[in-house]
Design a protein around this motif. Structure first.
Motif, PDB file in Angstrom:
ATOM      1  N   VAL A  36     -89.571  12.104  51.319  1.00 29.14           N
ATOM      2  CA  VAL A  36     -89.050  10.954  51.840  1.00 29.14           C
ATOM      3  C   VAL A  36     -90.444  10.137  52.330  1.00 29.14           C
ATOM      4  O   VAL A  36     -91.531  10.768  52.878  1.00 29.14           O
ATOM      5  CB  VAL A  36     -88.520  11.338  53.471  1.00 29.14           C
ATOM      6  N   VAL A  37     -90.536   8.983  52.120  1.00 33.17           N
ATOM      7  CA  VAL A  37     -91.767   8.380  52.649  1.00 33.17           C
ATOM      8  C   VAL A  37     -91.301   7.273  53.561  1.00 33.17           C
ATOM      9  O   VAL A  37     -90.513   6.327  53.601  1.00 33.17           O
ATOM     10  CB  VAL A  37     -91.872   7.113  51.378  1.00 33.17           C
ATOM     11  N   PRO A  38     -91.718   7.620  54.871  1.00 36.24           N
ATOM     12  CA  PRO A  38     -91.247   6.747  56.040  1.00 36.24           C
ATOM     13  C   PRO A  38     -92.040   5.246  55.992  1.00 36.24           C
ATOM     14  O   PRO A  38     -92.947   5.259  55.195  1.00 36.24           O
ATOM     15  CB  PRO A  38     -92.092   7.566  57.456  1.00 36.24           C
ATOM     16  N   ARG A  39     -91.330   4.229  56.501  1.00 31.44           N
ATOM     17  CA  ARG A  39     -91.722   2.982  56.611  1.00 31.44           C
ATOM     18  C   ARG A  39     -93.081   3.061  57.506  1.00 31.44           C
ATOM     19  O   ARG A  39     -94.050   2.182  57.139  1.00 31.44           O
ATOM     20  CB  ARG A  39     -90.901   2.054  57.292  1.00 31.44           C
ATOM     21  N   GLN A  40     -93.118   3.769  58.446  1.00 32.72           N
ATOM     22  CA  GLN A  40     -94.563   4.095  59.377  1.00 32.72           C
ATOM     23  C   GLN A  40     -95.003   5.392  58.868  1.00 32.72           C
ATOM     24  O   GLN A  40     -94.584   6.251  59.414  1.00 32.72           O
ATOM     25  CB  GLN A  40     -93.994   4.103  60.867  1.00 32.72           C
ATOM     26  N   LEU A  41     -96.232   5.292  58.322  1.00 33.45           N
ATOM     27  CA  LEU A  41     -96.947   6.632  58.036  1.00 33.45           C
ATOM     28  C   LEU A  41     -97.627   7.372  59.269  1.00 33.45           C
ATOM     29  O   LEU A  41     -97.674   8.275  59.248  1.00 33.45           O
ATOM     30  CB  LEU A  41     -97.890   6.309  56.857  1.00 33.45           C
ATOM     31  N   ALA A  42     -97.785   6.435  60.153  1.00 32.42           N
ATOM     32  CA  ALA A  42     -98.443   7.237  61.272  1.00 32.42           C
ATOM     33  C   ALA A  42     -97.850   7.006  62.586  1.00 32.42           C
ATOM     34  O   ALA A  42     -97.732   5.524  62.955  1.00 32.42           O
ATOM     35  CB  ALA A  42     -99.991   6.864  61.376  1.00 32.42           C
ATOM     36  N   ARG A  43     -97.168   7.719  63.225  1.00 29.96           N
ATOM     37  CA  ARG A  43     -96.328   7.763  64.651  1.00 29.96           C
ATOM     38  C   ARG A  43     -97.040   8.490  65.365  1.00 29.96           C
ATOM     39  O   ARG A  43     -96.960  10.022  65.166  1.00 29.96           O
ATOM     40  CB  ARG A  43     -94.883   7.695  64.278  1.00 29.96           C
ATOM     41  N   ALA A  44     -97.019   8.376  66.787  1.00 34.92           N
ATOM     42  CA  ALA A  44     -97.770   9.365  67.675  1.00 34.92           C
ATOM     43  C   ALA A  44     -96.511  10.215  68.055  1.00 34.92           C
ATOM     44  O   ALA A  44     -96.877  11.389  68.574  1.00 34.92           O
ATOM     45  CB  ALA A  44     -98.137   8.416  68.863  1.00 34.92           C
ATOM     46  N   ASP A  45     -95.240   9.955  68.065  1.00 33.29           N
ATOM     47  CA  ASP A  45     -94.279  10.957  68.328  1.00 33.29           C
ATOM     48  C   ASP A  45     -93.798  11.725  67.386  1.00 33.29           C
ATOM     49  O   ASP A  45     -92.805  12.353  67.385  1.00 33.29           O
ATOM     50  CB  ASP A  45     -93.123  10.098  68.971  1.00 33.29           C
ATOM     51  N   ARG A  46     -94.409  11.496  66.153  1.00 35.74           N
ATOM     52  CA  ARG A  46     -94.053  12.222  65.031  1.00 35.74           C
ATOM     53  C   ARG A  46     -95.076  13.178  64.330  1.00 35.74           C
ATOM     54  O   ARG A  46     -96.394  12.635  64.346  1.00 35.74           O
ATOM     55  CB  ARG A  46     -93.474  11.589  63.615  1.00 35.74           C
ATOM     56  N   PRO A  47     -95.046  14.160  63.591  1.00 39.67           N
ATOM     57  CA  PRO A  47     -96.078  14.729  62.877  1.00 39.67           C
ATOM     58  C   PRO A  47     -96.274  14.082  61.776  1.00 39.67           C
ATOM     59  O   PRO A  47     -95.599  13.033  61.132  1.00 39.67           O
ATOM     60  CB  PRO A  47     -95.288  16.045  62.482  1.00 39.67           C
ATOM     61  N   ARG A  48     -97.584  14.032  61.117  1.00 38.82           N
ATOM     62  CA  ARG A  48     -97.947  13.424  59.929  1.00 38.82           C
ATOM     63  C   ARG A  48     -96.923  13.778  58.758  1.00 38.82           C
ATOM     64  O   ARG A  48     -96.885  15.163  58.415  1.00 38.82           O
ATOM     65  CB  ARG A  48     -99.465  14.006  59.426  1.00 38.82           C
ATOM     66  N   PRO A  49     -96.389  12.661  57.915  1.00 45.76           N
ATOM     67  CA  PRO A  49     -95.726  12.962  56.990  1.00 45.76           C
ATOM     68  C   PRO A  49     -96.236  13.728  55.763  1.00 45.76           C
ATOM     69  O   PRO A  49     -97.256  13.353  55.338  1.00 45.76           O
ATOM     70  CB  PRO A  49     -95.029  11.527  56.573  1.00 45.76           C
ATOM     71  N   LEU A  50     -95.450  14.552  55.158  1.00 50.24           N
ATOM     72  CA  LEU A  50     -96.072  15.278  54.028  1.00 50.24           C
ATOM     73  C   LEU A  50     -96.471  14.449  52.937  1.00 50.24           C
ATOM     74  O   LEU A  50     -97.282  14.534  52.288  1.00 50.24           O
ATOM     75  CB  LEU A  50     -95.083  16.409  53.484  1.00 50.24           C
ATOM     76  N   ALA A  51     -95.540  13.172  52.818  1.00 53.01           N
ATOM     77  CA  ALA A  51     -95.870  12.073  51.898  1.00 53.01           C
ATOM     78  C   ALA A  51     -97.294  11.667  52.014  1.00 53.01           C
ATOM     79  O   ALA A  51     -98.264  11.473  50.776  1.00 53.01           O
ATOM     80  CB  ALA A  51     -95.148  10.954  52.083  1.00 53.01           C
TER      81      ALA A  51
END
Length: 401
Positions: free
Chosen positions: A148-163
């Motif tokens: 999954v490619v998030p629209r926001q790659l960097a979010r303070a409330d989420r871990p860094r996406p593997l993508a």
């Protein structure tokens, strides 16, 4: 070759360039009629485009009155793009000029595991003799990821996406500069783009592509635009629960784990004993064709389930056509079971099997890279396939390519 930043075209030159893109070649008269501009205005625009290395004279055709008519096309100096597929079974790349000519292609099989996939794909690109010889970097690089490619790659409330992690590995290993745009997109969406631009979905504003292989996913277009969803996770069919009953557990990727190729082989492992146990979906399908009842029963069970998943997706999206792709659909008999189950539930949506094979994803990545490059060159005179692509943050770096 010129970088996109060096183009800085006037509005009229952008308009003429935009009208040259679709046919690939045209005369001044054709461009004047298409863009609704005067002949002298087009002549001035072509002079600007030729001077900037964006357009070139392809040939001269003798007219009826003895005058030669100049046919223009996109110059090979207009720039190049790079599409990369970082998939579940292989990594591959395709480099193309903006005019569509293929510069280089490379592919390498692997046995899975996300740990080194970015490095592997980056090394494949870095080792290409043709790309090493390029004097300028690509205008855009598009990475097709089996994530999954998030629209926001960097979010303070989420871990860094593997993508993002895989993409950063690729950039480091490829030695490409971070100062150019790197577009990240889900691999199924990339395959959908390939089908929509040059496949069975072509000409349909509302169309869907369903991939059935190691994973199960959906990419779709609505009103001619690629739909990515509010978070970037549209079409994630893998997340559909495998059961609606509270008494039956349904974890992450439940449908995919059950009905993808891994689930199919797990079911085969539980059904067969001894030396006759199939070692691959292809062997299972071959056994069914030879009259093995257990293999035929599994084919039917899984084909019907996948046909129903496709029917459920079209109930929500209502596409004019749905195209099936991925490794499991390459067996004609298995694909036919899926189609028949689908058609028993939906007679309005056309259904077909992709003819593009394993190169659909990297082709789609190329198309998205070209799409973004063109959007940056002609700005408001072009309707992009992906209106809000996910891009890596840029950094100023040097490159050896």
């Amino acid at each position: 070759m010129n970088a996109a930043a060096d183009n800085a075209l006037t509005d009229v030159a952008q308009l003429v360039f935009a009208h040259l893109l679709e046919p690939g070649e045209a005369t001044r008269k054709m461009l004047a009629e298409s863009a609704n501009l005067s002949f002298p205005t087009v002549t001035v625009a072509l002079s600007e485009l030729t001077g900037k290395g964006m357009v070139c004279e392809l040939r001269r055709e003798q007219g009826a009155r003895g005058r030669a008519t100049i046919v223009y096309g996109i110059s090979e100096d207009a720039g190049w793009i790079l599409g990369v597929d970082i998939g579940s079974t292989q990594v591959s790349f395709s480099a193309r000029l903006l005019n569509g000519r293929v510069l280089a292609y490379g592919s390498r099989q692997h046995e899975g595991g996300a740990g080194r996939l970015g490095d592997m794909a980056g090394e494949l690109v870095a080792q290409s003799p043709i790309l090493k010889a390029m004097k300028t970097p690509p205008l855009v690089v598009a990475l097709a990821l089996n994530q999954v490619v998030p629209r926001q790659l960097a979010r303070a409330d989420r871990p860094r996406p593997l993508a993002l992690e895989i993409a950063e590995m690729f950039v480091a290993a490829s030695k490409l500069p971070r100062s150019i745009p790197f577009l990240l997109e889900n691999n199924v969406n990339c395959a959908a783009v390939a089908e929509h631009q040059d496949g069975l979905m072509r000409g349909y504003s509302d169309a869907a592509y369903m991939q059935i292989g190691v994973g199960i996913g959906l990419g779709f277009f609505a009103d001619g635009a690629l739909i990515r969803g509010g978070q970037g996770g549209s079409g994630e069919l893998a997340q559909i629960p495998v059961s609606w009953s509270n008494a039956v557990a349904s974890g992450v990727d439940a449908i995919e784990r059950k009905y993808g190729s891994v689930g199919l082989m797990q079911a085969a492992s539980n059904s067969f004993f001894g030396s006759k146990k199939p070692s691959s979906p292809e062997e299972l399908f071959s056994m069914a064709a030879d009259g093995n009842e257990q293999a035929a029963a599994l084919m039917t069970e899984y084909g019907v389930a996948l046909g129903r998943i496709a029917a459920a997706a079209t109930t929500i999206l209502d596409p004019s056509v749905i195209v099936l792709g991925g490794g499991l659909t390459r067996n004609e008999a298995f694909a036919q079971i899926i189609i028949e189950e689908f058609q028993s539930r939906n007679r309005d949506t056309r259904i077909g099997i992709s003819k593009k094979g394993s190169e659909a994803t990297v082709l789609g990545a190329c198309l998205l890279a070209r799409d973004l490059a063109i959007s940056q060159i002609v700005e408001r005179f072009y309707k992009p396939l992906s209106a809000r692509p996910t891009l890596m943050p840029r950094q100023a770096e040097t490159s050896t390519i």
